[in-house]
Design a protein around this motif. Sequence first.
Motif, PDB file in Angstrom:
ATOM      1  N   UNK A 101       8.018 -38.064  -6.459  1.00 24.23           N
ATOM      2  CA  UNK A 101       8.729 -39.196  -5.864  1.00 24.23           C
ATOM      3  C   UNK A 101       9.871 -39.643  -6.767  1.00 24.23           C
ATOM      4  N   UNK A 102       9.686 -39.494  -8.079  1.00 26.36           N
ATOM      5  CA  UNK A 102      10.739 -39.878  -9.029  1.00 26.36           C
ATOM      6  C   UNK A 102      10.601 -39.038 -10.292  1.00 26.36           C
ATOM      7  N   UNK A 103       9.810 -39.527 -11.235  1.00 20.49           N
ATOM      8  CA  UNK A 103       9.554 -38.811 -12.476  1.00 20.49           C
ATOM      9  C   UNK A 103       8.043 -38.840 -12.719  1.00 20.49           C
ATOM     10  N   UNK A 104       7.608 -38.750 -13.963  1.00 25.50           N
ATOM     11  CA  UNK A 104       6.163 -38.714 -14.213  1.00 25.50           C
ATOM     12  C   UNK A 104       5.475 -40.042 -13.894  1.00 25.50           C
ATOM     13  N   UNK A 105       6.235 -41.105 -13.618  1.00 25.36           N
ATOM     14  CA  UNK A 105       5.644 -42.385 -13.232  1.00 25.36           C
ATOM     15  C   UNK A 105       5.363 -42.475 -11.736  1.00 25.36           C
ATOM     16  N   UNK A 126      -5.772 -25.472   3.733  1.00 29.34           N
ATOM     17  CA  UNK A 126      -4.954 -25.088   2.584  1.00 29.34           C
ATOM     18  C   UNK A 126      -3.474 -25.224   2.931  1.00 29.34           C
ATOM     19  N   UNK A 127      -2.641 -25.106   1.904  1.00 26.91           N
ATOM     20  CA  UNK A 127      -1.186 -25.166   2.082  1.00 26.91           C
ATOM     21  C   UNK A 127      -0.553 -24.000   1.340  1.00 26.91           C
ATOM     22  N   UNK A 128       0.655 -23.668   1.758  1.00 23.69           N
ATOM     23  CA  UNK A 128       1.471 -22.700   1.031  1.00 23.69           C
ATOM     24  C   UNK A 128       2.648 -23.463   0.437  1.00 23.69           C
ATOM     25  N   UNK A 129       2.952 -23.189  -0.825  1.00 24.43           N
ATOM     26  CA  UNK A 129       4.074 -23.840  -1.503  1.00 24.43           C
ATOM     27  C   UNK A 129       4.875 -22.813  -2.265  1.00 24.43           C
ATOM     28  N   UNK A 130       6.190 -23.037  -2.305  1.00 22.35           N
ATOM     29  CA  UNK A 130       7.064 -22.203  -3.143  1.00 22.35           C
ATOM     30  C   UNK A 130       7.343 -22.960  -4.431  1.00 22.35           C
ATOM     31  N   UNK A 131       7.222 -22.256  -5.536  1.00 21.06           N
ATOM     32  CA  UNK A 131       7.656 -22.786  -6.821  1.00 21.06           C
ATOM     33  C   UNK A 131       9.058 -22.225  -7.013  1.00 21.06           C
ATOM     34  N   UNK A 132      10.065 -23.109  -7.076  1.00 22.85           N
ATOM     35  CA  UNK A 132      11.447 -22.619  -7.130  1.00 22.85           C
ATOM     36  C   UNK A 132      11.766 -21.909  -8.441  1.00 22.85           C
ATOM     37  N   UNK A 133      12.703 -21.001  -8.373  1.00 21.48           N
ATOM     38  CA  UNK A 133      13.171 -20.320  -9.584  1.00 21.48           C
ATOM     39  C   UNK A 133      13.914 -21.324 -10.447  1.00 21.48           C
ATOM     40  N   UNK A 134      14.016 -21.005 -11.720  1.00 22.87           N
ATOM     41  CA  UNK A 134      14.766 -21.877 -12.605  1.00 22.87           C
ATOM     42  C   UNK A 134      14.351 -21.728 -14.046  1.00 22.87           C
ATOM     43  N   UNK A 135      14.884 -22.627 -14.849  1.00 26.97           N
ATOM     44  CA  UNK A 135      14.601 -22.646 -16.277  1.00 26.97           C
ATOM     45  C   UNK A 135      13.352 -23.492 -16.512  1.00 26.97           C
ATOM     46  N   UNK A 136      12.432 -22.948 -17.323  1.00 30.30           N
ATOM     47  CA  UNK A 136      11.187 -23.646 -17.641  1.00 30.30           C
ATOM     48  C   UNK A 136      10.946 -23.635 -19.145  1.00 30.30           C
ATOM     49  N   UNK A 165      13.480 -33.007 -27.017  1.00 30.34           N
ATOM     50  CA  UNK A 165      13.230 -31.738 -27.714  1.00 30.34           C
ATOM     51  C   UNK A 165      12.588 -30.695 -26.809  1.00 30.34           C
ATOM     52  N   UNK A 166      12.623 -30.928 -25.510  1.00 29.75           N
ATOM     53  CA  UNK A 166      11.960 -30.031 -24.570  1.00 29.75           C
ATOM     54  C   UNK A 166      12.812 -28.816 -24.242  1.00 29.75           C
ATOM     55  N   UNK A 167      14.088 -28.848 -24.566  1.00 31.04           N
ATOM     56  CA  UNK A 167      14.978 -27.738 -24.253  1.00 31.04           C
ATOM     57  C   UNK A 167      15.888 -28.051 -23.088  1.00 31.04           C
ATOM     58  N   UNK A 168      15.855 -29.292 -22.636  1.00 33.31           N
ATOM     59  CA  UNK A 168      16.669 -29.742 -21.512  1.00 33.31           C
ATOM     60  C   UNK A 168      15.971 -30.887 -20.816  1.00 33.31           C
ATOM     61  N   UNK A 169      16.675 -31.511 -19.887  1.00 34.31           N
ATOM     62  CA  UNK A 169      16.089 -32.612 -19.117  1.00 34.31           C
ATOM     63  C   UNK A 169      15.128 -32.043 -18.069  1.00 34.31           C
ATOM     64  N   UNK A 170      14.040 -32.741 -17.839  1.00 35.42           N
ATOM     65  CA  UNK A 170      13.089 -32.291 -16.817  1.00 35.42           C
ATOM     66  C   UNK A 170      13.715 -32.385 -15.431  1.00 35.42           C
ATOM     67  N   UNK A 171      13.432 -31.402 -14.597  1.00 33.77           N
ATOM     68  CA  UNK A 171      13.996 -31.348 -13.248  1.00 33.77           C
ATOM     69  C   UNK A 171      13.151 -32.121 -12.239  1.00 33.77           C
ATOM     70  N   UNK A 172      11.853 -32.227 -12.470  1.00 35.42           N
ATOM     71  CA  UNK A 172      10.904 -32.869 -11.546  1.00 35.42           C
ATOM     72  C   UNK A 172      10.973 -32.253 -10.158  1.00 35.42           C
ATOM     73  N   UNK A 173      11.142 -30.906 -10.115  1.00 39.06           N
ATOM     74  CA  UNK A 173      11.025 -30.164  -8.849  1.00 39.06           C
ATOM     75  C   UNK A 173       9.654 -29.524  -8.774  1.00 39.06           C
ATOM     76  N   UNK A 174       9.264 -28.842  -9.842  1.00 39.54           N
ATOM     77  CA  UNK A 174       7.931 -28.224  -9.906  1.00 39.54           C
ATOM     78  C   UNK A 174       7.602 -27.920 -11.362  1.00 39.54           C
ATOM     79  N   UNK A 175       6.400 -28.264 -11.740  1.00 39.97           N
ATOM     80  CA  UNK A 175       5.816 -27.904 -13.034  1.00 39.97           C
ATOM     81  C   UNK A 175       4.486 -27.242 -12.697  1.00 39.97           C
ATOM     82  N   UNK A 176       3.980 -26.410 -13.603  1.00 41.82           N
ATOM     83  CA  UNK A 176       2.669 -25.845 -13.319  1.00 41.82           C
ATOM     84  C   UNK A 176       1.917 -25.466 -14.581  1.00 41.82           C
ATOM     85  N   UNK A 177       0.597 -25.436 -14.434  1.00 42.96           N
ATOM     86  CA  UNK A 177      -0.311 -24.952 -15.472  1.00 42.96           C
ATOM     87  C   UNK A 177      -0.781 -23.585 -15.040  1.00 42.96           C
ATOM     88  N   UNK A 178      -0.850 -22.663 -15.987  1.00 39.94           N
ATOM     89  CA  UNK A 178      -1.277 -21.297 -15.691  1.00 39.94           C
ATOM     90  C   UNK A 178      -2.602 -21.027 -16.403  1.00 39.94           C
TER      91      UNK A 178
END
Length: 198
Positions: A101-105, A126-136, A165-178
């Motif tokens: 909706x916005x950021x981590x808040x 269940x749902x299907x979701x795309x994780x967009x390409x990009x810099x992570x 120090x994360x390497x750039x600003x967070x995009x808040x489009x998709x993050x994931x744990x593997x």
Amino acid sequence: MTPSDGSPRSAHLRLLGVAFLYLVCVLALKHASADISMEPRIIEQPEFSIIGIQIRTANAKEMTGQGAIPKQWSKFYKERVADKIPHKVDSRIYAVYTNYASDYNGEYDFIIGMKVSSASDVPAGMVAKKVPSGKFAVITSAKGPVEKVVPQAWQHVYSLDNGHQLGGARAYRADFELYDQRSQNPQDAQVDLYIGLR
């Protein structure tokens, strides 16, 4: 004279002892946090699709002890969701945070699932979701109980993000744990966090 009699030699030995103790403490602290304090690796991640189960939640809710995420993990394993996902690419499990909706808040969608070669067959519930390409930015957790090391890794992400120090600003489009072969034992797990960057 004994080494503790106030002589210059005694003072020198005490100073060496304090220096040695300090060095041991610093090395112990550095070793204890070595797995989680490393610099993030920056990668380009291609787009991929997952199928899994989804909820909508927020970090404020998760911090109350009445969070939905632990219940989703329980459902994922009790209902053997992984066995019902068609077209799985491999056995790795993904926990995806998306539709912020916005950021981590703010609120976000949380999906536990698996990477698939085709998202055309989505089972009921269940749902299907795309994780967009990009810099992570990839942060690797310490090894230990999964319910401890994953939140610690996220705290590390927040501290790096606040310190730019994360390497750039967070995009808040998709993050994931593997969750791969390193997390097979939940009491001695290691997990990679992929944080989407702009």
